[in-house]
Scaffold this active site. Structure first.
Site, PDB file in Angstrom:
ATOM      1  CG  HIS A   1      11.007   3.227   0.678  1.00 58.41           C
ATOM      2  ND1 HIS A   1      10.280   2.166   1.152  1.00 58.41           N
ATOM      3  CD2 HIS A   1      10.689   3.321  -0.639  1.00 58.41           C
ATOM      4  CE1 HIS A   1       9.550   1.636   0.176  1.00 58.41           C
ATOM      5  NE2 HIS A   1       9.788   2.322  -0.922  1.00 58.41           N
TER       6      HIS A   1
ATOM      7  CB  CYS B   1       5.330   3.924  -7.191  1.00 57.84           C
ATOM      8  SG  CYS B   1       3.939   4.993  -6.807  1.00 57.84           S
TER       9      CYS B   1
ATOM     10  CG  HIS C   1      11.923   2.691  -5.366  1.00 54.69           C
ATOM     11  ND1 HIS C   1      11.226   1.610  -5.840  1.00 54.69           N
ATOM     12  CD2 HIS C   1      11.244   3.116  -4.271  1.00 54.69           C
ATOM     13  CE1 HIS C   1      10.157   1.396  -5.080  1.00 54.69           C
ATOM     14  NE2 HIS C   1      10.144   2.304  -4.117  1.00 54.69           N
TER      15      HIS C   1
ATOM     16  CG  ASN D   1      11.845  -0.949  -2.820  1.00 57.46           C
ATOM     17  OD1 ASN D   1      10.844  -1.397  -3.362  1.00 57.46           O
ATOM     18  ND2 ASN D   1      11.806   0.079  -2.005  1.00 57.46           N
TER      19      ASN D   1
ATOM     20  NE  ARG E   1       4.243  -1.022   0.341  1.00 60.91           N
ATOM     21  CZ  ARG E   1       4.802   0.009  -0.247  1.00 60.91           C
ATOM     22  NH1 ARG E   1       4.339   0.461  -1.403  1.00 60.91           N
ATOM     23  NH2 ARG E   1       5.841   0.616   0.303  1.00 60.91           N
ATOM     24  CG  ASP E   2       7.646  -0.579  -2.942  1.00 62.36           C
ATOM     25  OD1 ASP E   2       7.288  -0.407  -4.103  1.00 62.36           O
ATOM     26  OD2 ASP E   2       8.198   0.295  -2.261  1.00 62.36           O
TER      27      ASP E   2
HETATM   28  N1  COA Z   1      -9.749  -0.617   0.978  1.00 59.23           N
HETATM   29  C1  COA Z   1     -10.681  -1.152   0.149  1.00 59.23           C
HETATM   30  N2  COA Z   1     -11.530  -0.451  -0.587  1.00 59.23           N
HETATM   31  C2  COA Z   1     -11.439   0.881  -0.507  1.00 59.23           C
HETATM   32  C3  COA Z   1     -10.516   1.518   0.308  1.00 59.23           C
HETATM   33  C4  COA Z   1      -9.635   0.720   1.077  1.00 59.23           C
HETATM   34  N3  COA Z   1      -8.707   1.252   1.874  1.00 59.23           N
HETATM   35  N4  COA Z   1     -10.678   2.842   0.189  1.00 59.23           N
HETATM   36  C5  COA Z   1     -11.684   3.052  -0.673  1.00 59.23           C
HETATM   37  N5  COA Z   1     -12.147   1.850  -1.097  1.00 59.23           N
HETATM   38  C6  COA Z   1     -13.249   1.606  -2.036  1.00 59.23           C
HETATM   39  C7  COA Z   1     -14.483   2.361  -1.640  1.00 59.23           C
HETATM   40  O1  COA Z   1     -15.238   1.611  -0.714  1.00 59.23           O
HETATM   41  C8  COA Z   1     -15.191   2.497  -2.960  1.00 59.23           C
HETATM   42  O2  COA Z   1     -15.781   1.256  -3.307  1.00 59.23           O
HETATM   43  P1  COA Z   1     -17.166   1.191  -4.096  1.00 59.23           P
HETATM   44  O3  COA Z   1     -16.893   1.811  -5.435  1.00 59.23           O
HETATM   45  O4  COA Z   1     -17.427  -0.273  -4.175  1.00 59.23           O
HETATM   46  O5  COA Z   1     -18.119   1.969  -3.269  1.00 59.23           O
HETATM   47  C9  COA Z   1     -14.044   2.720  -3.920  1.00 59.23           C
HETATM   48  O6  COA Z   1     -12.899   2.135  -3.296  1.00 59.23           O
HETATM   49  C10 COA Z   1     -13.778   4.188  -4.192  1.00 59.23           C
HETATM   50  O7  COA Z   1     -13.663   4.868  -2.955  1.00 59.23           O
HETATM   51  P2  COA Z   1     -13.064   6.339  -2.840  1.00 59.23           P
HETATM   52  O8  COA Z   1     -13.003   6.722  -1.412  1.00 59.23           O
HETATM   53  O9  COA Z   1     -13.812   7.245  -3.787  1.00 59.23           O
HETATM   54  O10 COA Z   1     -11.594   6.103  -3.312  1.00 59.23           O
HETATM   55  P3  COA Z   1     -10.854   6.611  -4.612  1.00 59.23           P
HETATM   56  O11 COA Z   1     -11.390   5.955  -5.820  1.00 59.23           O
HETATM   57  O12 COA Z   1     -10.766   8.099  -4.584  1.00 59.23           O
HETATM   58  O13 COA Z   1      -9.390   6.016  -4.354  1.00 59.23           O
HETATM   59  C11 COA Z   1      -7.784   5.247  -2.737  1.00 59.23           C
HETATM   60  C12 COA Z   1      -8.641   6.393  -3.216  1.00 59.23           C
HETATM   61  C13 COA Z   1      -6.800   5.834  -1.739  1.00 59.23           C
HETATM   62  C14 COA Z   1      -8.648   4.218  -2.067  1.00 59.23           C
HETATM   63  C15 COA Z   1      -7.053   4.604  -3.956  1.00 59.23           C
HETATM   64  O14 COA Z   1      -6.508   5.608  -4.745  1.00 59.23           O
HETATM   65  C16 COA Z   1      -5.966   3.659  -3.528  1.00 59.23           C
HETATM   66  O15 COA Z   1      -6.236   2.595  -3.021  1.00 59.23           O
HETATM   67  N6  COA Z   1      -4.704   4.028  -3.730  1.00 59.23           N
HETATM   68  C17 COA Z   1      -3.572   3.216  -3.284  1.00 59.23           C
HETATM   69  C18 COA Z   1      -2.442   3.334  -4.235  1.00 59.23           C
HETATM   70  C19 COA Z   1      -1.253   2.583  -3.729  1.00 59.23           C
HETATM   71  O16 COA Z   1      -1.337   1.592  -3.031  1.00 59.23           O
HETATM   72  N7  COA Z   1      -0.075   3.058  -4.080  1.00 59.23           N
HETATM   73  C20 COA Z   1       1.114   2.388  -3.683  1.00 59.23           C
HETATM   74  C21 COA Z   1       1.854   3.090  -2.657  1.00 59.23           C
HETATM   75  S1  COA Z   1       3.300   3.859  -3.320  1.00 59.23           S
HETATM   76 ZN    ZN Z   2       8.596   2.154  -2.641  1.00 58.85          ZN
END
Ligand code: COA
Ligand code: ZN
Length: 310
Positions: free
Chosen positions: A207, A240, A209, A249, A15-16
């Site tokens: 955790h 990230c 890095h 990490n 994942r990370d």
């Molecule tokens: N899985 C799949 N699709 C998702 C989703 C999820 N968990 N959450 C939202 N979406 C989709 C929505 O359905 C929407 O799709 P559409 O445009 O086809 O309708 C689109 O994403 C936007 O949805 P919204 O709720 O407005 O999300 P956003 O654009 O504000 O983004 C997150 C928010 C949280 C979904 C996004 O920022 C994200 O996935 N971040 C993860 C970052 C990450 O993994 N970081 C690593 C960890 S350190």
């Molecule tokens: Zn991490």
């Protein structure tokens, strides 16, 4: 010395690690890596994220990865879920555990998930109820717990506030993330001492890095403060997407190597683990930061030059 007999390692490379590689690792290679990790003795593996495929396209195959794995008994498979949609996908994919994640830094959280800390926590309260009702386990990350590249110092009070929220939700484990490698052994000790009184029965993991080469030093400080669960990443993969400076990490094989040298058990076969790190290097197609990948493990027999085979 008051060292634990054994330490639990949570492998977060799939994942990370894969989330931060510029290229897309093929689904069957992801699956093979995860299976090999379980075969060498890792009992907890974070396999993917159910996040927006637009935001993290490297993990857009999370359903396929979860479905394609042959799951080993006794191994707990976890995935990252930022919101309710992520939870629904994790449930359908049959995950044992979800990882909630929120940053102690408001700016980092907004960059990472486009939500305020409060909004993340509000979503988590509902998600936690629903996941726990289904018998899933939950770990809660506090990202940027030791500092944030945008906001600088992060107060322990802010970390505590999130930890207390998580505990109130009934989750089983907290993982404190040093997302951009800003922790040091003194900060780690202080953090653990501050949190211990409020943790109760909630397990806690660290955790780290290794962005600035402090990862293993931080692990050892945490162990001396009684910590016994650590996240690490095969080959030292990791990073990230919401950070400019984040890098890998602590490498799982380096961590297992030093723990074994210190007489602490991990349940992992180090030689086979180094082989898995080589496989990770092969599928990523470039050198990885893990030290044992180039130096080999400590060789007390002393007859041969440490393996540097590619
Ligand atoms: N899985 C799949 N699709 C998702 C989703 C999820 N968990 N959450 C939202 N979406 C989709 C929505 O359905 C929407 O799709 P559409 O445009 O086809 O309708 C689109 O994403 C936007 O949805 P919204 O709720 O407005 O999300 P956003 O654009 O504000 O983004 C997150 C928010 C949280 C979904 C996004 O920022 C994200 O996935 N971040 C993860 C970052 C990450 O993994 N970081 C690593 C960890 S350190
Ligand atoms: Zn991490």
């Amino acid at each position: 010395m008051n060292l634990p007999k054994s330490v639990t390692i949570v492998e977060v490379g799939p994942r990370d690690g894969f989330q931060s590689e510029p290229g897309f690792v093929a689904t069957d290679e992801k699956i093979e890596l995860i299976e090999r990790l379980s075969d060498v003795g890792l009992k907890r593996i974070e396999i993917t994220s159910f996040v927006s495929p637009g935001t993290v396209p490297q993990l857009r195959d999370s359903e396929e990865v979860a479905a394609g794995l042959s799951r080993r008994p006794g191994v707990r498979y976890c995935a990252l879920t930022p919101n309710f949609k992520g939870l629904e996908r994790a449930i359908l994919a049959g995950m044992d555990e979800i990882a909630l994640f929120v940053s102690a830094s408001e700016t980092h959280n907004k960059k990472n998930v486009r939500m305020s800390v409060e909004r993340s926590l509000r979503a988590f309260r509902q998600m936690a109820q629903s996941a726990l009702r289904r018998g899933m386990r939950i770990r809660g990350y506090v990202a940027t717990a030791f500092g944030c590249e945008y906001e600088g110092r992060v107060s322990i009070e802010q970390v505590k506030r999130i930890v207390l929220e998580y505990i109130a939700m009934g989750i089983q484990e907290i993982s404190l993330g040093d997302t951009t490698g800003m922790a040091n052994p003194v900060a780690v000790r202080t953090m653990i001492r501050e949190l211990r009184p409020i943790l109760g029965n909630t397990a806690f993991a660290l955790h780290f890095h290794d962005t600035r080469g402090t990862g293993i030093a931080n692990v050892v400080a945490a162990i001396e403060e009684g910590a016994a669960i650590f996240d690490s990443s095969i080959g030292g993969l990791g990073g990230c997407p919401a950070s400019r400076t984040s890098s890998g990490n602590v490498a799982t094989e380096d961590l297992v190597g030093i723990l074994h040298e210190m007489g602490i058990d991990t349940g992992i076969d180090l030689d086979s683990l180094i082989e898995v790190a080589r496989y990770a290097r092969k599928i990523i197609g470039k050198e990885l930061p893990g030290h044992l990948l180039s130096a080999g493990k400590v060789n007390w027999q002393g007859q041969e030059i440490a393996a540097r085979s590619r």
